[in-house]
Design a protein around this motif. Structure first.
Motif, PDB file in Angstrom:
ATOM      1  N   PHE A 156       0.844  -1.182   0.000  1.00  0.00           N
ATOM      2  CA  PHE A 156       0.000   0.000   0.000  1.00  0.00           C
ATOM      3  C   PHE A 156       0.887   1.243   0.000  1.00  0.00           C
ATOM      4  CE2 PHE A 156      -2.119  -3.355   2.492  1.00  0.00           C
ATOM      5  CZ  PHE A 156      -3.192  -3.605   1.645  1.00  0.00           C
ATOM      6  N   ASN A 157       0.355   2.324  -0.532  1.00  0.00           N
ATOM      7  CA  ASN A 157       1.123   3.569  -0.600  1.00  0.00           C
ATOM      8  C   ASN A 157       1.010   4.293   0.742  1.00  0.00           C
ATOM      9  OD1 ASN A 157       2.532   5.835  -1.422  1.00  0.00           O
ATOM     10  ND2 ASN A 157       1.566   5.873  -3.433  1.00  0.00           N
ATOM     11  N   GLU A 158       1.716   3.750   1.746  1.00  0.00           N
ATOM     12  CA  GLU A 158       1.572   4.185   3.132  1.00  0.00           C
ATOM     13  C   GLU A 158       1.919   5.663   3.329  1.00  0.00           C
ATOM     14  OE1 GLU A 158       0.300   2.104   5.135  1.00  0.00           O
ATOM     15  OE2 GLU A 158       0.904   0.077   4.589  1.00  0.00           O
ATOM     16  N   ILE A 159       3.065   6.080   2.794  1.00  0.00           N
ATOM     17  CA  ILE A 159       3.528   7.455   3.012  1.00  0.00           C
ATOM     18  C   ILE A 159       2.590   8.459   2.370  1.00  0.00           C
ATOM     19  CG2 ILE A 159       5.374   9.101   2.502  1.00  0.00           C
ATOM     20  CD1 ILE A 159       7.392   6.866   2.853  1.00  0.00           C
ATOM     21  N   MET A 160       2.243   8.223   1.105  1.00  0.00           N
ATOM     22  CA  MET A 160       1.398   9.183   0.397  1.00  0.00           C
ATOM     23  C   MET A 160       0.005   9.266   1.001  1.00  0.00           C
ATOM     24  SD  MET A 160       1.464  11.438  -1.936  1.00  0.00           S
ATOM     25  CE  MET A 160       2.949  11.011  -2.848  1.00  0.00           C
ATOM     26  N   ALA A 161      -0.544   8.119   1.409  1.00  0.00           N
ATOM     27  CA  ALA A 161      -1.880   8.116   2.013  1.00  0.00           C
ATOM     28  C   ALA A 161      -1.888   8.919   3.308  1.00  0.00           C
ATOM     29  CB  ALA A 161      -2.330   6.682   2.276  1.00  0.00           C
ATOM     30  N   THR A 162      -0.854   8.731   4.124  1.00  0.00           N
ATOM     31  CA  THR A 162      -0.766   9.487   5.384  1.00  0.00           C
ATOM     32  C   THR A 162      -0.595  10.971   5.112  1.00  0.00           C
ATOM     33  OG1 THR A 162       0.236   7.576   6.471  1.00  0.00           O
ATOM     34  CG2 THR A 162       0.466   9.700   7.573  1.00  0.00           C
ATOM     35  N   GLN A 163       0.284  11.312   4.173  1.00  0.00           N
ATOM     36  CA  GLN A 163       0.490  12.719   3.834  1.00  0.00           C
ATOM     37  C   GLN A 163      -0.820  13.370   3.384  1.00  0.00           C
ATOM     38  OE1 GLN A 163       3.863  12.181   1.034  1.00  0.00           O
ATOM     39  NE2 GLN A 163       4.917  13.721   2.267  1.00  0.00           N
ATOM     40  N   ASP A 164      -1.573  12.657   2.565  1.00  0.00           N
ATOM     41  CA  ASP A 164      -2.840  13.211   2.072  1.00  0.00           C
ATOM     42  C   ASP A 164      -3.833  13.450   3.213  1.00  0.00           C
ATOM     43  OD1 ASP A 164      -1.936  13.309  -0.485  1.00  0.00           O
ATOM     44  OD2 ASP A 164      -3.186  11.684  -1.260  1.00  0.00           O
ATOM     45  N   MET A 165      -3.861  12.546   4.194  1.00  0.00           N
ATOM     46  CA  MET A 165      -4.775  12.734   5.317  1.00  0.00           C
ATOM     47  C   MET A 165      -4.344  13.924   6.176  1.00  0.00           C
ATOM     48  SD  MET A 165      -7.562  11.879   6.758  1.00  0.00           S
ATOM     49  CE  MET A 165      -8.097  10.179   6.458  1.00  0.00           C
ATOM     50  N   ILE A 166      -3.040  14.075   6.410  1.00  0.00           N
ATOM     51  CA  ILE A 166      -2.561  15.219   7.177  1.00  0.00           C
ATOM     52  C   ILE A 166      -2.840  16.518   6.419  1.00  0.00           C
ATOM     53  CG2 ILE A 166      -0.577  16.296   8.304  1.00  0.00           C
ATOM     54  CD1 ILE A 166      -1.510  13.603   9.538  1.00  0.00           C
ATOM     55  N   GLU A 167      -2.644  16.488   5.092  1.00  0.00           N
ATOM     56  CA  GLU A 167      -2.947  17.661   4.261  1.00  0.00           C
ATOM     57  C   GLU A 167      -4.425  18.031   4.392  1.00  0.00           C
ATOM     58  OE1 GLU A 167      -1.169  19.654   2.432  1.00  0.00           O
ATOM     59  OE2 GLU A 167       0.781  18.661   2.240  1.00  0.00           O
ATOM     60  N   TYR A 168      -5.274  17.031   4.440  1.00  0.00           N
ATOM     61  CA  TYR A 168      -6.715  17.278   4.578  1.00  0.00           C
ATOM     62  C   TYR A 168      -7.012  17.966   5.912  1.00  0.00           C
ATOM     63  CZ  TYR A 168     -11.692  16.244   5.280  1.00  0.00           C
ATOM     64  OH  TYR A 168     -13.035  16.335   5.540  1.00  0.00           O
ATOM     65  N   LEU A 191       6.578   2.605  10.678  1.00  0.00           N
ATOM     66  CA  LEU A 191       7.611   3.516  10.181  1.00  0.00           C
ATOM     67  C   LEU A 191       7.124   4.408   9.036  1.00  0.00           C
ATOM     68  CD1 LEU A 191      10.546   4.495  10.202  1.00  0.00           C
ATOM     69  CD2 LEU A 191      11.095   2.613   8.634  1.00  0.00           C
ATOM     70  N   LEU A 192       6.554   3.810   7.991  1.00  0.00           N
ATOM     71  CA  LEU A 192       6.195   4.587   6.797  1.00  0.00           C
ATOM     72  C   LEU A 192       5.061   5.569   7.066  1.00  0.00           C
ATOM     73  CD1 LEU A 192       6.528   1.942   3.932  1.00  0.00           C
ATOM     74  CD2 LEU A 192       8.234   3.532   4.844  1.00  0.00           C
ATOM     75  N   ARG A 193       4.070   5.155   7.864  1.00  0.00           N
ATOM     76  CA  ARG A 193       2.985   6.095   8.167  1.00  0.00           C
ATOM     77  C   ARG A 193       3.497   7.260   9.018  1.00  0.00           C
ATOM     78  NH1 ARG A 193      -2.109   1.773   8.946  1.00  0.00           N
ATOM     79  NH2 ARG A 193      -1.686   0.738   6.950  1.00  0.00           N
ATOM     80  N   LYS A 194       4.452   6.981   9.894  1.00  0.00           N
ATOM     81  CA  LYS A 194       5.055   8.064  10.681  1.00  0.00           C
ATOM     82  C   LYS A 194       5.842   9.002   9.772  1.00  0.00           C
ATOM     83  CE  LYS A 194       7.910   8.875  14.797  1.00  0.00           C
ATOM     84  NZ  LYS A 194       8.699   8.208  15.867  1.00  0.00           N
ATOM     85  N   LYS A 195       6.551   8.440   8.792  1.00  0.00           N
ATOM     86  CA  LYS A 195       7.304   9.281   7.841  1.00  0.00           C
ATOM     87  C   LYS A 195       6.361  10.201   7.083  1.00  0.00           C
ATOM     88  CE  LYS A 195      11.530   6.703   6.797  1.00  0.00           C
ATOM     89  NZ  LYS A 195      12.332   6.054   5.719  1.00  0.00           N
ATOM     90  N   GLY A 196       5.210   9.667   6.689  1.00  0.00           N
ATOM     91  CA  GLY A 196       4.241  10.489   5.978  1.00  0.00           C
ATOM     92  C   GLY A 196       3.738  11.634   6.826  1.00  0.00           C
ATOM     93  N   TYR A 197       3.472  11.355   8.083  1.00  0.00           N
ATOM     94  CA  TYR A 197       3.020  12.395   9.026  1.00  0.00           C
ATOM     95  C   TYR A 197       4.080  13.483   9.188  1.00  0.00           C
ATOM     96  CZ  TYR A 197       2.564  14.408  13.752  1.00  0.00           C
ATOM     97  OH  TYR A 197       2.522  15.261  14.828  1.00  0.00           O
ATOM     98  N   LEU A 198       5.320  13.060   9.460  1.00  0.00           N
ATOM     99  CA  LEU A 198       6.398  14.027   9.680  1.00  0.00           C
ATOM    100  C   LEU A 198       6.670  14.856   8.423  1.00  0.00           C
ATOM    101  CD1 LEU A 198       8.872  11.790  11.717  1.00  0.00           C
ATOM    102  CD2 LEU A 198       7.422  13.632  12.602  1.00  0.00           C
ATOM    103  N   ALA A 199       6.603  14.217   7.251  1.00  0.00           N
ATOM    104  CA  ALA A 199       6.870  14.931   5.997  1.00  0.00           C
ATOM    105  C   ALA A 199       5.826  16.015   5.751  1.00  0.00           C
ATOM    106  CB  ALA A 199       6.889  13.944   4.832  1.00  0.00           C
ATOM    107  N   ALA A 200       4.553  15.702   6.020  1.00  0.00           N
ATOM    108  CA  ALA A 200       3.488  16.680   5.804  1.00  0.00           C
ATOM    109  C   ALA A 200       3.608  17.844   6.776  1.00  0.00           C
ATOM    110  CB  ALA A 200       2.127  16.000   5.949  1.00  0.00           C
ATOM    111  N   MET A 201       3.919  17.550   8.033  1.00  0.00           N
ATOM    112  CA  MET A 201       4.065  18.616   9.030  1.00  0.00           C
ATOM    113  C   MET A 201       5.255  19.507   8.698  1.00  0.00           C
ATOM    114  SD  MET A 201       1.545  18.268  11.196  1.00  0.00           S
ATOM    115  CE  MET A 201       1.972  18.998  12.784  1.00  0.00           C
ATOM    116  N   GLU A 202       6.350  18.877   8.281  1.00  0.00           N
ATOM    117  CA  GLU A 202       7.559  19.647   7.932  1.00  0.00           C
ATOM    118  C   GLU A 202       7.317  20.518   6.700  1.00  0.00           C
ATOM    119  OE1 GLU A 202      12.247  18.879   6.667  1.00  0.00           O
ATOM    120  OE2 GLU A 202      11.002  17.203   7.364  1.00  0.00           O
TER     121      GLU A 202
END
Length: 329
Positions: A156-168, A191-202
């Protein structure tokens, strides 16, 4: 109990001729075929599956190693597997690790000894020991949910999915977004979902307080405790929380309500999984929809291609996702 020799004797043919007809593995004259079918009909003879598997070297069994049988996401994946494999005459042999990395390796060895035609692993970790055991298998193998080196996989596209939810959440005006995750030994979920969260916040230059990141297990109670810790320990309260599973989000929801806070007015909340329960809690949960049923179907098609030694265009299939926007945001 009638045997293949008895069928051959009554049909006035050799046992080899009966075997060729049953396995469709060689020429049998139409006259002999009719005699054999007549004897089978008269006697009710049923070929032994064990004997047939010894002759054809095919057991028609796929071993499936699962992290937790009670999980809805696991159930949806298994339904996808069964839909494809049952149509091809395969049976599933299920093994439940109960989230134990040691049992994953134990079941790999056990299923190989049972002469299954292939193994599908819904993995919870990507340890070197697990990768080494997989490379020793020498039988068709597919992993679901984790991206492993040189291993056919459905991910699954873990990082992108998390980033999109944080963006929302950010689009909805939330700048103080917290995170409830799991151990990073589970590379995909932890790990990957956390990376997505941190990337969106940063990306948006948003601050993260130390206690806004909590590590939990995979159950509702753990989500409740993580949320409790976050509220009690944080200098300032977040306005939104992203939990890496729906179960964790529902646990967090229970504590938020106990604390006298309103969802989403005081705190927005999101999860991952699009579970059935997520739509029946109050308020209904905004969540990420990963296509678990389709993941099972893709894994089944991949293992069949490996068994039949067909050309496989790609050994890694990355599935799409969607945001299910409900009342918790």
């Amino acid at each position: 109990m009638i045997t293949i020799k008895e069928v051959a004797k009554r049909a006035n043919v050799s046992s080899a001729t009966v075997s060729r007809m049953l396995n469709d593995s060689g020429y049998v004259s139409e006259e002999a075929r009719e005699r054999i079918l007549k004897v089978i009909e008269e006697t009710g003879y049923v070929p032994s599956e064990n004997a047939k598997s010894l002759r054809t070297k095919k057991t028609k069994v796929i071993g499936v190693i699962l992290p937790k049988l009670g999980s809805e996401t696991t159930s949806r994946m298994v339904n996808g597997l069964d839909r494809v494999l049952a149509a091809e005459g395969y049976q599933l042999l299920l093994a439940n690790t109960n989230l134990s990395a040691e049992k994953e390796i134990e079941f790999l060895k056990l299923l190989k000894s049972r002469d299954v035609e292939g193994i599908i692993l819904s993995a919870t970790n990507t340890s070197e020991q697990l990768v080494e055991e997989i490379q020793k298998l020498k039988i068709p193998f597919v992993v679901v949910g984790q991206d492993m080196p040189d291993t056919p996989s459905v991910v699954f596209n873990e990082i992108m999915a998390t980033q999109d939810m944080i963006e929302y959440l950010i689009e909805k005006g939330h700048e103080k977004v917290a995170f409830i995750g799991v151990s990073e030994s589970d590379r995909a979920v932890g790990l990957l979902r956390k990376k997505g969260y941190l990337a969106a916040m940063e990306k948006h230059g948003l601050p993260i307080e130390e206690h806004w990141i909590q590590t939990a297990f995979f159950d509702v109670e753990s989500g409740y405790q993580a949320m409790k810790n976050m509220i009690e320990e944080s200098a300032q309260r977040p306005t939104a929380v992203f939990a890496v599973t729906d179960r964790l989000a529902i646990g967090a929801m229970n504590y938020i309500k106990e604390a006298g806070l309103r969802i989403p007015e005081d705190m927005a909340l999101t999860g991952v999984g699009a579970s059935e329960l997520s739509q029946y809690v109050t308020p209904s949960l905004t969540t990420v929809d990963f296509q678990y049923n389709k993941a099972g179907q893709e894994a089944a098609n991949l293992i069949l291609s490996l068994i039949n030694q067909k050309n496989i265009p790609t050994s890694k299939i990355v599935l799409d996702y969607g945001l299910v926007k409900k009342d918790s945001v």
